[in-house]
Design an enzyme around this catalytic site. Structure first.
Site, PDB file in Angstrom:
ATOM      1  N   MET A  24      26.362   1.052  26.530  1.00 37.89           N
ATOM      2  CA  MET A  24      26.432   1.828  27.737  1.00 37.89           C
ATOM      3  C   MET A  24      25.007   1.960  27.992  1.00 37.89           C
ATOM      4  SD  MET A  24      28.315   5.795  27.723  1.00 37.89           S
ATOM      5  CE  MET A  24      27.025   6.316  26.621  1.00 37.89           C
ATOM      6  N   VAL A  50      19.672  -7.567  13.876  1.00 40.11           N
ATOM      7  CA  VAL A  50      18.510  -7.084  13.816  1.00 40.11           C
ATOM      8  C   VAL A  50      18.068  -6.836  12.149  1.00 40.11           C
ATOM      9  CG1 VAL A  50      18.744  -5.648  15.984  1.00 40.11           C
ATOM     10  CG2 VAL A  50      19.248  -4.463  13.670  1.00 40.11           C
ATOM     11  N   TYR A  72      23.567   2.144  15.003  1.00 44.27           N
ATOM     12  CA  TYR A  72      24.538   2.328  14.309  1.00 44.27           C
ATOM     13  C   TYR A  72      24.715   3.948  14.655  1.00 44.27           C
ATOM     14  CZ  TYR A  72      27.902   2.901  10.299  1.00 44.27           C
ATOM     15  OH  TYR A  72      28.973   3.520   9.711  1.00 44.27           O
ATOM     16  N   TYR A 136      23.328  10.129   9.747  1.00 42.79           N
ATOM     17  CA  TYR A 136      22.824   9.390  10.912  1.00 42.79           C
ATOM     18  C   TYR A 136      21.566   9.839  11.479  1.00 42.79           C
ATOM     19  CZ  TYR A 136      22.641   8.770  15.925  1.00 42.79           C
ATOM     20  OH  TYR A 136      22.345   8.131  17.194  1.00 42.79           O
TER      21      TYR A 136
END
Length: 293
Positions: A24, A50, A72, A136
């Protein structure tokens, strides 16, 4: 309104590489660079792993500015797949930062409000202590550390509450639900800054063109609102008749804790002579037709 870079200040000779160009933000950044006449190449996930350090060294050679817009981002899945998230958000970032430094490129890394605990009552400063509460957030905080360790010429740009026309996002979901339901209950105890990916893309370009000092910056809209307040603005603009009412986060339990307060301060931008993104409500009004098309 969001200020745009002075065309006379643009350095169109610099070659840019955008990693995560299919996402996005990456899509809007590639469009912004093209509009500025900048030589830019975009790599999608299928183009570069990566986590492969050697592949990163090869891919980044010959570029002057490298932007990492990949991550992620499955916040809830990361709670049970932290190793996979760490591989992309920390190890992968270290590979990119190291390769950018070897290439002599300025490295721009996009990070997140999730590095903070969400317990503040005033906007988080750029140098506030990180204290992530989710897997995260931990992996993104580790990625920031890797950037600072491996790429001295870096810009870490934290953002939050992103929406845009080129991917699934909160406004699209709420607009769709408003067409299907008479009542929407939306949490009112999480506060942040809805941010359009086009505005963030423009800010990244302006930071690089301003030769901003290496360091950490916050790439969010100005002002603040809750998810409830944002939804009311979204629904009002669609003409839907759904009623939006406030509720609390405990009514919607999720595997990963969400920061209750995600308002980020913009003092570093101002110190670098770069205007922050405008007020979230004004920017949403400018973005709505494109995002909801």
């Amino acid at each position: 309104m969001t200020a745009t870079a002075d065309p006379s200040a643009r350095d169109t000779d610099r070659r840019w590489l955008v990693v995560g160009a299919g996402g996005m933000l990456g899509t809007d950044l590639m469009a912004r660079l093209a509009a500025a006449g900048i030589d830019a190449r975009g790599l999608r996930r299928a183009d570069l792993d990566v986590t492969d350090a050697e592949a990163a060294q090869t891919a980044l050679a010959g570029y002057d500015v490298v932007v990492n817009a990949t991550a992620y981002t499955a916040v809830d899945d990361a709670e049970t797949h932290e190793a996979e998230a760490f591989a992309v958000n920390a190890t992968g970032v270290a590979n990119l930062a190291r390769a950018a430094h070897a290439a002599g490129a300025r490295f721009v890394h996009v990070s997140t409000d999730y590095v903070f605990d969400g317990g503040a009552t005033a906007p988080y400063a750029e140098d506030a202590a990180v204290a992530p509460r989710s897997a995260y957030g931990r992996t993104k905080a580790a990625g920031e550390w890797a950037v600072r360790a491996e790429a001295p010429d870096h810009l870490v740009v934290r953002t939050a509450w992103l929406y845009g026309a080129h991917g699934g996002c909160f406004p699209r979901t709420m607009a769709r639900l408003a067409d299907d339901r008479d009542l929407l209950a939306v949490v009112d105890d999480q506060v942040g800054q809805p941010t359009w990916t086009r505005d963030l893309a423009d800010l990244i370009l302006r930071l690089v063109e301003a030769d901003a000092p290496a360091g950490t910056y916050h790439g969010t809209s100005s002002g603040r609102t809750s998810w409830f307040g944002f939804t009311r603005r979204i629904v009002a603009g669609t003409g839907a008749s759904a009623v939006v009412e406030p509720t609390t986060s405990d009514k919607f339990p999720r595997p990963a804790p969400r920061p209750a307060f995600s308002v980020l301060g913009h003092d570093a931008l101002r110190a670098a002579g770069v205007a922050p993104i405008g007020d979230w409500a004004e920017r949403w009004d400018a973005a709505a037709a494109e995002v909801l098309a």
